[in-house]
Scaffold this motif. Structure first.
Motif, PDB file in Angstrom:
ATOM      1  N   VAL A 137       0.847  -1.191   0.000  1.00  0.00           N
ATOM      2  CA  VAL A 137       0.000   0.000   0.000  1.00  0.00           C
ATOM      3  C   VAL A 137       0.883   1.241   0.000  1.00  0.00           C
ATOM      4  CG1 VAL A 137      -1.888   1.202   1.157  1.00  0.00           C
ATOM      5  CG2 VAL A 137      -1.713  -1.290   1.328  1.00  0.00           C
ATOM      6  N   THR A 138       0.584   2.184  -0.901  1.00  0.00           N
ATOM      7  CA  THR A 138       1.399   3.388  -1.052  1.00  0.00           C
ATOM      8  C   THR A 138       0.531   4.627  -0.873  1.00  0.00           C
ATOM      9  OG1 THR A 138       2.805   2.231  -2.650  1.00  0.00           O
ATOM     10  CG2 THR A 138       2.998   4.623  -2.554  1.00  0.00           C
ATOM     11  N   ASN A 139       1.006   5.568  -0.063  1.00  0.00           N
ATOM     12  CA  ASN A 139       0.321   6.862   0.072  1.00  0.00           C
ATOM     13  C   ASN A 139       1.159   7.921  -0.636  1.00  0.00           C
ATOM     14  OD1 ASN A 139       2.447   7.162   1.828  1.00  0.00           O
ATOM     15  ND2 ASN A 139       1.213   7.564   3.632  1.00  0.00           N
ATOM     16  N   THR A 140       0.931   8.071  -1.925  1.00  0.00           N
ATOM     17  CA  THR A 140       1.792   8.864  -2.797  1.00  0.00           C
ATOM     18  C   THR A 140       2.147  10.252  -2.265  1.00  0.00           C
ATOM     19  OG1 THR A 140       1.014   7.676  -4.732  1.00  0.00           O
ATOM     20  CG2 THR A 140       2.033   9.804  -5.123  1.00  0.00           C
ATOM     21  N   PRO A 141       1.192  11.054  -1.775  1.00  0.00           N
ATOM     22  CA  PRO A 141       1.577  12.411  -1.362  1.00  0.00           C
ATOM     23  C   PRO A 141       2.620  12.446  -0.247  1.00  0.00           C
ATOM     24  CG  PRO A 141      -0.808  12.202  -1.525  1.00  0.00           C
ATOM     25  CD  PRO A 141      -0.244  10.818  -1.625  1.00  0.00           C
ATOM     26  N   TRP A 142       2.668  11.389   0.568  1.00  0.00           N
ATOM     27  CA  TRP A 142       3.607  11.372   1.690  1.00  0.00           C
ATOM     28  C   TRP A 142       4.832  10.496   1.426  1.00  0.00           C
ATOM     29  CZ3 TRP A 142      -1.747  10.745   2.405  1.00  0.00           C
ATOM     30  CH2 TRP A 142      -2.394  11.864   2.930  1.00  0.00           C
ATOM     31  N   GLY A 143       4.873   9.816   0.292  1.00  0.00           N
ATOM     32  CA  GLY A 143       6.062   9.046  -0.080  1.00  0.00           C
ATOM     33  C   GLY A 143       6.351   7.868   0.822  1.00  0.00           C
ATOM     34  N   GLU A 144       5.294   7.159   1.284  1.00  0.00           N
ATOM     35  CA  GLU A 144       5.481   6.000   2.156  1.00  0.00           C
ATOM     36  C   GLU A 144       4.852   4.762   1.525  1.00  0.00           C
ATOM     37  OE1 GLU A 144       5.221   7.607   6.664  1.00  0.00           O
ATOM     38  OE2 GLU A 144       3.408   7.858   5.473  1.00  0.00           O
ATOM     39  N   LEU A 161      -0.960   2.540   7.903  1.00  0.00           N
ATOM     40  CA  LEU A 161      -0.485   3.635   7.062  1.00  0.00           C
ATOM     41  C   LEU A 161      -1.551   4.722   6.947  1.00  0.00           C
ATOM     42  CD1 LEU A 161       2.035   4.271   5.271  1.00  0.00           C
ATOM     43  CD2 LEU A 161       0.687   3.468   3.318  1.00  0.00           C
ATOM     44  N   HIS A 162      -1.103   5.973   6.964  1.00  0.00           N
ATOM     45  CA  HIS A 162      -1.989   7.123   6.758  1.00  0.00           C
ATOM     46  C   HIS A 162      -2.212   7.274   5.256  1.00  0.00           C
ATOM     47  CE1 HIS A 162      -3.853  10.968   7.783  1.00  0.00           C
ATOM     48  NE2 HIS A 162      -3.101  11.571   6.874  1.00  0.00           N
ATOM     49  N   VAL A 163      -3.350   6.800   4.770  1.00  0.00           N
ATOM     50  CA  VAL A 163      -3.597   6.784   3.327  1.00  0.00           C
ATOM     51  C   VAL A 163      -4.526   7.900   2.872  1.00  0.00           C
ATOM     52  CG1 VAL A 163      -3.173   4.315   3.109  1.00  0.00           C
ATOM     53  CG2 VAL A 163      -5.483   5.119   3.605  1.00  0.00           C
ATOM     54  N   SER A 164      -5.191   8.556   3.818  1.00  0.00           N
ATOM     55  CA  SER A 164      -6.134   9.617   3.468  1.00  0.00           C
ATOM     56  C   SER A 164      -6.151  10.669   4.564  1.00  0.00           C
ATOM     57  CB  SER A 164      -7.547   9.038   3.293  1.00  0.00           C
ATOM     58  OG  SER A 164      -8.515  10.069   3.242  1.00  0.00           O
ATOM     59  N   ILE A 300       4.738  -6.706   9.032  1.00  0.00           N
ATOM     60  CA  ILE A 300       4.471  -5.353   8.533  1.00  0.00           C
ATOM     61  C   ILE A 300       5.790  -4.591   8.439  1.00  0.00           C
ATOM     62  CG2 ILE A 300       3.282  -3.179   8.995  1.00  0.00           C
ATOM     63  CD1 ILE A 300       1.191  -4.754  10.537  1.00  0.00           C
ATOM     64  N   THR A 301       6.066  -4.046   7.273  1.00  0.00           N
ATOM     65  CA  THR A 301       7.305  -3.314   7.048  1.00  0.00           C
ATOM     66  C   THR A 301       7.023  -2.026   6.302  1.00  0.00           C
ATOM     67  OG1 THR A 301       8.632  -5.341   6.978  1.00  0.00           O
ATOM     68  CG2 THR A 301       9.584  -3.401   5.969  1.00  0.00           C
ATOM     69  N   TRP A 302       7.630  -0.927   6.756  1.00  0.00           N
ATOM     70  CA  TRP A 302       7.492   0.369   6.099  1.00  0.00           C
ATOM     71  C   TRP A 302       8.780   0.709   5.368  1.00  0.00           C
ATOM     72  CZ3 TRP A 302       5.709  -0.810  10.916  1.00  0.00           C
ATOM     73  CH2 TRP A 302       4.369  -0.532  11.211  1.00  0.00           C
ATOM     74  N   ARG A 303       8.646   1.385   4.252  1.00  0.00           N
ATOM     75  CA  ARG A 303       9.808   1.926   3.556  1.00  0.00           C
ATOM     76  C   ARG A 303       9.364   3.119   2.709  1.00  0.00           C
ATOM     77  NH1 ARG A 303      10.151  -0.365  -1.779  1.00  0.00           N
ATOM     78  NH2 ARG A 303       8.790  -2.160  -2.066  1.00  0.00           N
ATOM     79  N   ASP A 304      10.341   3.884   2.250  1.00  0.00           N
ATOM     80  CA  ASP A 304      10.026   5.034   1.411  1.00  0.00           C
ATOM     81  C   ASP A 304       9.567   4.569   0.040  1.00  0.00           C
ATOM     82  OD1 ASP A 304      10.737   6.753   3.423  1.00  0.00           O
ATOM     83  OD2 ASP A 304      12.800   7.007   2.719  1.00  0.00           O
ATOM     84  N   ALA A 305       8.581   5.268  -0.494  1.00  0.00           N
ATOM     85  CA  ALA A 305       8.090   4.978  -1.844  1.00  0.00           C
ATOM     86  C   ALA A 305       8.647   6.020  -2.806  1.00  0.00           C
ATOM     87  CB  ALA A 305       6.567   5.001  -1.861  1.00  0.00           C
ATOM     88  N   PRO A 306       8.806   5.655  -4.074  1.00  0.00           N
ATOM     89  CA  PRO A 306       9.318   6.626  -5.050  1.00  0.00           C
ATOM     90  C   PRO A 306       8.289   7.703  -5.325  1.00  0.00           C
ATOM     91  CG  PRO A 306       8.604   4.630  -6.164  1.00  0.00           C
ATOM     92  CD  PRO A 306       8.525   4.349  -4.685  1.00  0.00           C
ATOM     93  N   TRP A 307       8.764   8.896  -5.649  1.00  0.00           N
ATOM     94  CA  TRP A 307       7.845   9.935  -6.082  1.00  0.00           C
ATOM     95  C   TRP A 307       7.236   9.511  -7.412  1.00  0.00           C
ATOM     96  CZ3 TRP A 307       5.660  13.929  -3.701  1.00  0.00           C
ATOM     97  CH2 TRP A 307       6.186  14.304  -2.468  1.00  0.00           C
TER      98      TRP A 307
END
Length: 330
Positions: A137-144, A161-164, A300-307
């Protein structure tokens, strides 16, 4: 600052996508003249509809058509950019069979993928069984980006994850998907301690004939852009309806990820022993092998998502996320 990044992202994407779109006809003609490429059996295309419905505190719903690719990660000639490899997925899911990735591929310089799913199979003799799924799951505006295991038949996961900006972090995700075949469906609902079962998102799609699979660039042309447009447009509508705007929890609660893990652990206790038994066991501080096995299997693992824009994807950028994921969970 985030608003500025968003505006820059939109402007950059518009220019990049326009230029690359103008090159698509040339690219298609060159391929037709210079190659006689057969259809790619490692990719299956789906076309369908995404539905969103919010029932509280105000009612709001919308739907849009969508196109997805189901990629056989073992047979694909090129690994999809910014996703995990088949070997990394098998290591995480503890499965031994093929791995398929359901995703919206990047198109004309833009990537928008709120949800991708890995389908993980076990093979015993000639029998292939869908054993587990991994959501990305990716929350594009926050890059996560968050990645976690779930049972495809039905599962409940603490929201990680904060998706909205119109949803807090207190809900749980109820998730379900079928084994991809001629028809595909994914259903996610949000169960909240105060609002109840107040939000549902679903994907319903059908497999597309192989005749269109010679060139995916035309099939997915502005698909990522369309997804982004609908998401941001309806976010504006929610704001117009006076739904409370919720800031990303990292500004007010730096430990929100740890809290999500604890909430998911509580869900695992309840799934393993039932609600009442779980409360007693936790109160007494008792530990059992089955309890530990249940509470550790989400990974559950978090990482940075690409812009969103994606000019170049090197092999390092493809493989690094999987390697990082394995290292964190060994």
């Amino acid at each position: 600052m985030e608003l500025l990044y968003l505006i820059c992202s939109i402007l950059s994407t518009a220019v990049t996508s326009l230029l690359l779109s103008l090159l698509l006809p040339c690219r298609y003609i060159i391929r037709r003249i210079c190659t006689t490429r057969a259809s790619d059996d490692s990719v299956v295309l789906y076309e369908g509809t995404v539905w969103h419905e919010r029932r509280r505190p105000v009612h709001h719903s919308f739907h849009y058509s969508v196109r997805y690719a189901l990629i056989d990660l073992d047979a694909a000639a090129h690994a999809p950019p910014n996703h995990l490899s088949a070997d990394a997925i098998r290591h995480i899911s503890k499965t031994n069979g093929p791995v398929f990735l359901l995703t919206i591929p990047p198109s004309v310089g833009y990537e928008q993928n709120p949800l991708s799913i890995y389908y993980c199979y076990d093979v015993e003799g000639s029998t292939r069984t869908l054993k587990k799924c991994i959501a990305e799951v990716t929350n594009t505006p926050w890059g996560e980006r968050v990645t976690f295991l779930f049972n495809p038949n039905s599962d409940l996961v603490a929201k990680p994850l904060h998706v909205s900006p119109f949803m807090d972090m207190h809900g749980n995700w109820s998730m379900k998907t079928n084994e991809p075949a001629e028809n595909l469906h994914v259903i996610i609902s949000v169960q909240h301690p105060k609002l109840g079962n107040y939000f549902t998102a679903s994907l319903t799609a059908k497999r597309v004939g192989s005749s269109v699979s010679r060139d995916y660039s035309g099939f997915f042309w502005l698909m990522p852009h369309k997804v982004a447009l609908w998401i941001y447009w309806h976010a504006l509508k929610l704001w117009w309806k006076n739904v409370a705007f919720i800031q990303h929890p990292r500004y007010s609660n730096p430990k929100y990820r740890e809290e999500a893990l604890l909430r998911d652990e509580g869900i695992s206790y309840c799934q393993a022993f039932g609600s009442n038994e779980a409360k007693i066991l936790k109160a007494e501080g008792r530990a059992f092998e089955s309890m530990e096995k249940t509470t550790k299997n989400r990974l559950i693992t978090w990482r940075d998502a690409p812009w969103p824009w994606c000019w170049i994807h090197t092999q390092e950028s493809i493989e690094e996320p999987g390697a990082e994921y394995i290292h964190k969970n060994q």
